[in-house]
Design a protein around this motif. Structure first.
Motif, PDB file in Angstrom:
ATOM      1  N   LEU A   1      33.835  19.568  15.542  1.00  0.00           N
ATOM      2  CA  LEU A   1      32.444  20.017  15.615  1.00  0.00           C
ATOM      3  C   LEU A   1      31.676  19.664  14.338  1.00  0.00           C
ATOM      4  O   LEU A   1      30.624  20.223  14.054  1.00  0.00           O
ATOM      5  CB  LEU A   1      32.402  21.539  15.818  1.00  0.00           C
ATOM      6  CG  LEU A   1      33.026  22.054  17.113  1.00  0.00           C
ATOM      7  CD1 LEU A   1      33.133  23.568  17.068  1.00  0.00           C
ATOM      8  CD2 LEU A   1      32.197  21.633  18.309  1.00  0.00           C
TER       9      LEU A   1
ATOM     10  N   LEU B   1      27.895  19.290  13.922  1.00  0.00           N
ATOM     11  CA  LEU B   1      26.957  20.398  14.108  1.00  0.00           C
ATOM     12  C   LEU B   1      26.141  20.679  12.857  1.00  0.00           C
ATOM     13  O   LEU B   1      25.036  21.182  12.940  1.00  0.00           O
ATOM     14  CB  LEU B   1      27.704  21.667  14.515  1.00  0.00           C
ATOM     15  CG  LEU B   1      28.234  21.675  15.939  1.00  0.00           C
ATOM     16  CD1 LEU B   1      28.924  22.992  16.235  1.00  0.00           C
ATOM     17  CD2 LEU B   1      27.106  21.451  16.939  1.00  0.00           C
TER      18      LEU B   1
ATOM     19  N   GLN C   1       4.362  23.711  21.922  1.00  0.00           N
ATOM     20  CA  GLN C   1       5.307  22.781  21.307  1.00  0.00           C
ATOM     21  C   GLN C   1       4.669  22.018  20.150  1.00  0.00           C
ATOM     22  O   GLN C   1       5.287  21.185  19.537  1.00  0.00           O
ATOM     23  CB  GLN C   1       5.813  21.782  22.338  1.00  0.00           C
ATOM     24  CG  GLN C   1       7.138  22.167  22.932  1.00  0.00           C
ATOM     25  CD  GLN C   1       6.968  22.919  24.218  1.00  0.00           C
ATOM     26  OE1 GLN C   1       5.856  23.175  24.656  1.00  0.00           O
ATOM     27  NE2 GLN C   1       8.067  23.287  24.828  1.00  0.00           N
TER      28      GLN C   1
ATOM     29  N   GLU D   1      12.655  13.908  11.364  1.00  0.00           N
ATOM     30  CA  GLU D   1      12.726  12.781  12.301  1.00  0.00           C
ATOM     31  C   GLU D   1      13.367  13.124  13.658  1.00  0.00           C
ATOM     32  O   GLU D   1      12.764  12.879  14.693  1.00  0.00           O
ATOM     33  CB  GLU D   1      13.445  11.598  11.634  1.00  0.00           C
ATOM     34  CG  GLU D   1      13.623  10.405  12.543  1.00  0.00           C
ATOM     35  CD  GLU D   1      12.591   9.316  12.309  1.00  0.00           C
ATOM     36  OE1 GLU D   1      11.513   9.636  11.764  1.00  0.00           O
ATOM     37  OE2 GLU D   1      12.867   8.164  12.654  1.00  0.00           O
TER      38      GLU D   1
ATOM     39  N   HIS E   1      10.791  15.335  15.638  1.00  0.00           N
ATOM     40  CA  HIS E   1       9.464  14.838  16.013  1.00  0.00           C
ATOM     41  C   HIS E   1       9.490  13.428  16.563  1.00  0.00           C
ATOM     42  O   HIS E   1       8.613  13.042  17.308  1.00  0.00           O
ATOM     43  CB  HIS E   1       8.531  14.942  14.799  1.00  0.00           C
ATOM     44  CG  HIS E   1       8.412  16.335  14.272  1.00  0.00           C
ATOM     45  ND1 HIS E   1       8.833  16.699  13.015  1.00  0.00           N
ATOM     46  CD2 HIS E   1       7.956  17.459  14.853  1.00  0.00           C
ATOM     47  CE1 HIS E   1       8.631  17.991  12.839  1.00  0.00           C
ATOM     48  NE2 HIS E   1       8.100  18.478  13.943  1.00  0.00           N
ATOM     49  N   ARG E   2      10.466  12.643  16.162  1.00  0.00           N
ATOM     50  CA  ARG E   2      10.738  11.328  16.769  1.00  0.00           C
ATOM     51  C   ARG E   2       9.564  10.365  16.739  1.00  0.00           C
ATOM     52  O   ARG E   2       9.332   9.641  17.684  1.00  0.00           O
ATOM     53  CB  ARG E   2      11.224  11.522  18.215  1.00  0.00           C
ATOM     54  CG  ARG E   2      12.383  12.445  18.267  1.00  0.00           C
ATOM     55  CD  ARG E   2      12.874  12.998  19.522  1.00  0.00           C
ATOM     56  NE  ARG E   2      12.188  13.107  20.750  1.00  0.00           N
ATOM     57  CZ  ARG E   2      11.866  14.275  21.318  1.00  0.00           C
ATOM     58  NH1 ARG E   2      12.127  15.399  20.698  1.00  0.00           N
ATOM     59  NH2 ARG E   2      11.293  14.297  22.481  1.00  0.00           N
ATOM     60  N   PHE E   3       8.768  10.390  15.672  1.00  0.00           N
ATOM     61  CA  PHE E   3       7.659   9.431  15.597  1.00  0.00           C
ATOM     62  C   PHE E   3       8.106   8.113  14.948  1.00  0.00           C
ATOM     63  O   PHE E   3       7.344   7.172  14.874  1.00  0.00           O
ATOM     64  CB  PHE E   3       6.495   9.991  14.765  1.00  0.00           C
ATOM     65  CG  PHE E   3       5.841  11.190  15.395  1.00  0.00           C
ATOM     66  CD1 PHE E   3       5.754  11.312  16.781  1.00  0.00           C
ATOM     67  CD2 PHE E   3       5.283  12.190  14.618  1.00  0.00           C
ATOM     68  CE1 PHE E   3       5.142  12.413  17.362  1.00  0.00           C
ATOM     69  CE2 PHE E   3       4.667  13.286  15.187  1.00  0.00           C
ATOM     70  CZ  PHE E   3       4.601  13.410  16.566  1.00  0.00           C
TER      71      PHE E   3
ATOM     72  N   LYS F   1      20.675  18.471  17.602  1.00  0.00           N
ATOM     73  CA  LYS F   1      21.073  17.562  18.668  1.00  0.00           C
ATOM     74  C   LYS F   1      21.776  18.303  19.795  1.00  0.00           C
ATOM     75  O   LYS F   1      21.531  18.050  20.968  1.00  0.00           O
ATOM     76  CB  LYS F   1      22.021  16.525  18.066  1.00  0.00           C
ATOM     77  CG  LYS F   1      21.995  15.209  18.756  1.00  0.00           C
ATOM     78  CD  LYS F   1      22.726  14.203  17.897  1.00  0.00           C
ATOM     79  CE  LYS F   1      23.347  13.135  18.770  1.00  0.00           C
ATOM     80  NZ  LYS F   1      24.294  12.327  18.020  1.00  0.00           N
ATOM     81  N   TYR F   2      22.628  19.258  19.418  1.00  0.00           N
ATOM     82  CA  TYR F   2      23.413  19.947  20.446  1.00  0.00           C
ATOM     83  C   TYR F   2      22.736  21.244  20.823  1.00  0.00           C
ATOM     84  O   TYR F   2      22.332  22.012  19.967  1.00  0.00           O
ATOM     85  CB  TYR F   2      24.839  20.179  19.951  1.00  0.00           C
ATOM     86  CG  TYR F   2      25.512  18.878  19.643  1.00  0.00           C
ATOM     87  CD1 TYR F   2      26.019  18.096  20.680  1.00  0.00           C
ATOM     88  CD2 TYR F   2      25.565  18.388  18.349  1.00  0.00           C
ATOM     89  CE1 TYR F   2      26.581  16.864  20.415  1.00  0.00           C
ATOM     90  CE2 TYR F   2      26.119  17.163  18.079  1.00  0.00           C
ATOM     91  CZ  TYR F   2      26.630  16.399  19.115  1.00  0.00           C
ATOM     92  OH  TYR F   2      27.161  15.181  18.864  1.00  0.00           O
ATOM     93  N   ARG F   3      22.655  21.433  22.125  1.00  0.00           N
ATOM     94  CA  ARG F   3      21.840  22.522  22.619  1.00  0.00           C
ATOM     95  C   ARG F   3      22.336  23.886  22.140  1.00  0.00           C
ATOM     96  O   ARG F   3      21.570  24.730  21.760  1.00  0.00           O
ATOM     97  CB  ARG F   3      21.826  22.483  24.134  1.00  0.00           C
ATOM     98  CG  ARG F   3      20.845  23.425  24.704  1.00  0.00           C
ATOM     99  CD  ARG F   3      20.487  23.100  26.110  1.00  0.00           C
ATOM    100  NE  ARG F   3      20.011  24.312  26.753  1.00  0.00           N
ATOM    101  CZ  ARG F   3      18.961  24.973  26.364  1.00  0.00           C
ATOM    102  NH1 ARG F   3      18.253  24.568  25.340  1.00  0.00           N
ATOM    103  NH2 ARG F   3      18.595  26.070  26.997  1.00  0.00           N
TER     104      ARG F   3
ATOM    105  N   GLN G   1      27.171  28.001  18.299  1.00  0.00           N
ATOM    106  CA  GLN G   1      28.551  27.650  17.942  1.00  0.00           C
ATOM    107  C   GLN G   1      28.783  27.841  16.449  1.00  0.00           C
ATOM    108  O   GLN G   1      29.793  28.401  16.042  1.00  0.00           O
ATOM    109  CB  GLN G   1      28.834  26.198  18.327  1.00  0.00           C
ATOM    110  CG  GLN G   1      29.124  26.036  19.817  1.00  0.00           C
ATOM    111  CD  GLN G   1      29.419  24.596  20.171  1.00  0.00           C
ATOM    112  OE1 GLN G   1      28.801  23.685  19.637  1.00  0.00           O
ATOM    113  NE2 GLN G   1      30.356  24.391  21.078  1.00  0.00           N
TER     114      GLN G   1
END
Lengths: 158, 902
Positions: free
Chosen positions: B573, B576, B656, B699, B702-704, B760-762, B767
């Motif tokens: 893991l 994480l 959002q 990053e 927001h992923r721009f 990244k992990y929901r 966890q």
């Protein structure tokens, strides 16, 4: 993977194909990017449906629990959408989706999805088309199965 | 407790001091008058030469002689013979001495009067709060807390100021006025008579005219008090006001009240100056008569001119004291009325007798049944909330009271907990009415928790142990420190109790505990019983603690960091967490955090925000990052506006939206125009705003696509540059991340992580959380971490906790106490049914398994849960309709079986 790539992927999903790029960007931005390791479950059959998923990368199995045990009913890969039925009809999840490879997906919450449908009626039409196609598939499969079952039943009598 | 008049109240409590100060004032008159006559002696004697006619003439200095009956004098001191120059210096020296003595007298008298006033003020305020503590519960239905607070705080304030002058001023001023008047009489009987008549008129008319001022003053006091009551009400019901769109109605109400206050005050001013005018007129009428009539008498030879001058001179000493006397009287009446107003408000019938509240370290248990005998609860309007009820609550039994809201089941519980008093009938323990038993007995043997879950501001620990602070600890025999001794003495002098608030009030023996550590264990056990452990973990992990307070814990937390990483790696893991490393960009953290690689300590008073901005901007510019970040900010603004600009303002997608609020969009649109060179030139401030946007960028979230390896490397390189450039005075403000050190300004959770949870992990955060808790448990630091959760500040009224948490804490506060009876009145309404059931069964089993099982009376909101109890009392429409065991009631086909079935 950046927003622009996500938009390109979404474009490949039939029900989003007709949407304007700006709206797809918004959809991508307001959705969560989630990742699953292979073997992890996106959602379980019987859960409350709170989101739909667009697979961006990797493959996942769609499993249904039957009295005989788990049955794989389909495999989905990039650009597939799963889990939209539960959020459309407010029913529990009808299947379990499990990642078979590492999976990256875009999680579209129920609220956002419904809002999108209301804002873009053409999307609704597209969904109806997809659902109808699935229904006719299922009906075809069922009648084939039924025919096969009758056939074998007949055989056993004779 | 309170006398009918303030003067009598003051006399009763400060009699001795008043007489003392009066004596001192009288004594001070001697040097005062001596200092008056000395200048004349100096000028006439040594300076002008009276008695020094020849060059070698001398005079005696300081000869003290007492005139004796007959012509003889008794010479006590022969005096010193001095020549003219020496005499001048000697007399001037005496003058200086007198000035100093007078000043010291003045200083002593004023300080003494001030002390007297403050003591009385303290006494009154304490007595008023003491009254509030002894009001019967029904009184509070009509009380507005800000009004009470404003009475205790503001309205009694002038009484303290008046205390010092209550008796000294009239004595002093009256004496001065009478002396002057007597002198005038001595000069001329007729002029004396006229002066006396004028003074009489002043004394008669002015106070009478001022009476209206007093009436107005009282009105002003009332309206001001009501205003503070209303303001308090607005603050308390702000939600309701917005929900009903009645802000403008409130505005109108406040405006009307302020208008009323304005009218009263305006009226007061008008009267005040009218009275002043008449007073001045009367005062200057006397000189008019002296000049005209006296002059006429002198001209016609009936009066000696010397006498007239003496009269006029004497009169000039009269108006001063007269005016002050009249002012004093005005002040007296004013505070007298205030006093009566206030004590009128605090005179309530059926007050709890003060001896029921006597502090007692130990109190006998209540081992008799509690019985309601013919109780009935009716409010002032005649509404009966519980009608004639007889019932006995046996020691050790678990009783459920059920019934819909308003059925009387809640009132029933409140009666046993003394939250309401019966209007007729009584609740008895054995033979005695519980209202007549000392609160030390009832308040400790009966614990209560209601659904309103009132918490006090302070930490969770303060709240949980609140019910254990019943009486001050016995003195430990050690001599108190001088400052403490002074505190005690002053408390007694003002009629205040001398309890030491800061001592440890908790009686560990009564709890069967050995001390504070075992108390913590006890509290955590009880919190677990009410299902608060998970909440406690979160509170603790989200708390910030300083390494100074918990050096040991801080060290262990730092040690755990590495372990957590190893364990996550072993479990596959590792992804994480993205750990902080000085040479690597942390993609899950903001650009700002990556630049700082540290944190600003909160509440850094040392740091002026504009200085901080300027300093940081300069560094970024030097590093060549400023323009790149500005470009990134522009790109962010462009992206965000492109995404959201066309949405209607109430669209759910805005939730959002980060970086800016929907209202900011036009501002940034205008800014973008400037940066696109089509609408002006961006200013320094505009650029700072854009850099501010860039600071927040993450990053993966927001992923721009704004971060490339180049920029990340530059940001990482900036860290060292920045750390070296911090000026010394800012160094304590910035905490730099260090894998081997505890970060004071970060939460415990962040300290353990020393990195950011990957988004990244929901379920990544969950966890990580469970991995951390597991690790803390195994490392044996879990309890200490929970202890930190106990230090959580619950905020005003516990508002920093959720409603459910508040109720659980209130329930725990009751359970922490060792009692014979526990009364729970719908204590968990904010929880869902499943949690209610869980907590209820845990609490019941905890109490049943106690050494001496106490009785429980639990008013339930869900009748299904009544099955857990020994007996059930069913209420309907203010009446007790069924009592019995669960099985008996279920089989009887009565109301209870209907309730269960529905």
């Amino acid at each position: 993977m950046l927003l622009n790539d996500e938009v390109k992927m979404l474009r490949q999903v039939p029900i989003f194909a007709g949407m304007a790029a700006a709206k797809l960007r918004l959809l991508a931005y307001t959705s969560d990017r989630v990742a699953y390791r292979s073997g992890e479950v996106l959602f379980h059959q019987g859960d409350d449906g709170d989101a739909a998923y667009v697979i961006l990368q990797g493959q996942a199995d769609v499993m249904v629990t039957t009295p005989q045990g788990e049955l794989r009913v389909a495999q989905v890969a990039e650009n597939a959408m799963v889990g939209e039925i539960a959020i459309l009809c407010d029913v529990a999840r009808t299947a379990t989706v499990r990642a078979v490879t590492p999976v990256e997906a875009l999680r579209i919450s129920k609220e956002n999805f419904v809002k999108l449908l209301m804002d873009f009626p053409e999307m609704t039409l597209e969904i109806v088309r997809v659902l109808a196609a699935r229904l006719s598939d299922t009906t075809a499969t069922l009648s084939a199965e039924l025919a096969a079952a009758r056939h074998s039943a007949n055989h056993s009598i004779h | 407790m309170f006398n009918a008049s303030l003067s009598r109240y003051i006399w009763e409590h400060t009699r001795r001091q008043q007489l003392w100060i009066l004596a001192i004032v009288a004594l001070s008159m001697i040097p005062y008058y001596m200092a008056f006559s000395l200048p004349k002696t100096i000028v006439n004697g040594p300076i002008q030469g009276d008695g020094f006619e020849t060059a070698d003439a001398t005079q005696t200095f300081l000869r003290i002689a007492l005139p004796l009956p007959g012509a003889d004098v008794l010479v006590l001191f022969q005096g010193i013979t001095l020549d003219r120059v020496h005499m001048l210096f000697a007399l001037s020296g005496v003058f200086l001495l007198l000035v100093i003595v007078n000043g010291l007298f003045k200083f002593y008298i004023n300080a003494y009067k001030g002390k007297l006033g403050e003591r009385l003020l303290r006494r009154i305020r304490y007595a008023l709060v003491d009254h509030v503590l002894r009001f019967p519960p029904a009184t509070f239905k009509f009380l507005k807390s800000p009004e009470i607070a404003s009475m205790i705080k503001d309205e009694v304030e002038p009484m303290g100021g008046f205390t010092g002058d209550a008796f000294v001023s009239p004595a002093l001023l009256g004496g001065q006025a009478l002396t002057a008047l007597a002198f005038i009489f001595a000069q001329n009987l007729m002029l004396g008579g006229i002066t006396a008549a004028l003074i009489g008129a002043q004394i008669l008319i002015i106070p009478r005219m001022r009476r209206r001022l007093l009436v107005l003053g009282r009105e002003r006091q009332l309206t001001a008090r009501q205003l503070s009551g209303r303001v308090g009400e607005i603050v308390e019901s702000i939600g309701t006001i917005h929900a009903n769109d009645t802000t403008n109605f409130e505005r109108a109400d406040i405006s009307a009240r302020l208008g009323r206050i304005f009218t009263i005050r305006y009226d007061i001013y008008q009267w005040k100056f009218l009275v002043k005018f008449i007073n001045n007129f009367l005062a200057s009428l006397a000189p008019f008569i002296f000049y005209s009539l006296g002059g006429y008498l002198a001209l016609t030879g009936h009066l000696d001119i010397g006498q007239l001058v003496a009269v006029i001179g004497a009169y000039s000493n009269l108006p001063g004291p007269m005016k002050e006397l009249i002012d004093w009287d005005q002040n007296r009446q004013d505070v007298e009325i205030k006093y009566q107003q206030v004590i009128g408000q605090f005179a309530v019938d059926n007050m709890i007798a003060s001896d029921l509240h006597t502090a007692r370290r130990t109190a006998e248990p209540l081992d008799t049944p509690l019985a309601a005998i013919g109780v009935r609860v009716m409010d002032d309007g005649g509404v009966v909330s519980l009608d004639h009820t007889d019932f006995t609550l046996e020691p050790g039994e678990a009783l459920a009271a059920i019934g819909p809201a308003g059925s009387g089941s809640e009132t029933f519980a409140e009666l046993f907990a003394r939250q309401v008093w019966p209007s007729s009938g009584r609740i008895v323990a054995g033979q005695s009415n519980i209202l007549a038993l000392p609160e030390a007995v009832t308040g400790r043997s009966i614990s209560y928790a209601g659904g309103d879950a009132v918490l006090l501001s302070g930490s969770l620990l303060d709240n949980l142990t609140y019910g254990l602070r019943n009486s001050p600890p016995d003195p430990d025999g050690r001599a108190p420190s001088p400052s403490r001794r002074w505190q005690l003495q002053e408390a007694r002098r003002s009629g205040n109790p001398d309890y030491d608030r800061d001592a440890d009030w908790i009686d560990y023996d009564a709890l069967d505990l050995t001390g504070p550590e075992s108390l913590t264990r006890h509290l955590l056990e009880v919190l677990d019983c009410v299902d608060m452990t998970r909440d406690m973990q979160d509170l603790a992990l989200n708390s910030t603690v300083s390494e100074r307070d918990y050096p040991d814990l801080a060290g262990r937390i730092v040690a755990i960091r590495g372990q957590l990483r190893t364990e996550l790696e072993q479990g596959g893991l590792a992804e994480l967490i993205v750990p902080f490393a000085i040479e690597a960009y942390n993609t899950e953290a903001t650009i700002l955090e990556n630049l700082l690689f540290g944190r600003l300590r909160p509440n850094s008073a040392l740091l002026d925000p504009s200085e901080r901005t300027a300093f940081f901007r300069r560094l970024l510019q030097q590093a060549g990052l400023y323009d790149r970040l500005c470009d990134a900010g522009v790109e962010i603004a462009r992206n965000v506006i492109g995404l959201f600009a066309d949405l209607p303002p109430d669209h759910p997608f805005f939730r959002q939206m980060t970086f800016m609020s929907p209202d900011d969009i036009p501002t940034y649109q205008a800014l973008l125009l400037k940066f696109d060179k089509s609408g002006g030139v961006p200013t320094e401030q505009d650029r700072t705003m854009m850099v501010g946007l860039a600071f927040e960028y993450i990053e993966p979230r927001h992923r721009f696509g704004l971060l490339d390896t180049d920029l990340m490397a530059e940001i990482v390189a900036f860290r060292r540059f920045f750390h070296n450039a911090i000026p010394d005075h800012l160094r304590p403000v910035i905490e730099i991340y260090d894998a081997g050190r505890f970060t004071d300004s970060a939460t415990l959770m962040d300290n353990i992580l020393f990195g950011r949870v990957s988004q990244k992990y929901r379920d990544g955060a969950d966890q990580v959380r469970s991995a951390i808790l597991d690790l803390l448990q195994r490392q044996g630091v879990f309890a200490e971490v929970l202890t930190i959760g106990l230090g959580f500040d619950v905020g005003t009224g516990g508002r920093r906790l959720s409603a459910g948490q508040r109720q659980k804490v209130a329930l725990a506060r009751a359970l922490v106490r060792p009692s014979d009876y526990y009364i729970f009145n719908r204590p968990l309404t904010a929880l869902d049914n499943r949690s209610q059931d869980l907590v209820l069964t845990r609490v019941l089993s905890r109490l049943r398994n106690a050494d001496r099982a106490p009785a429980v009376l639990w008013t339930l909101s869900n009748p299904q849960m009544a099955r857990h109890f020994d007996r059930i009392a069913v209420f309907e429409a203010g009446k007790l309709v069924e009592v019995g065991t669960p099985t008996a009631l279920e089989e009887s086909n009565g109301i209870f079986s209907d309730m269960i079935a529905s």
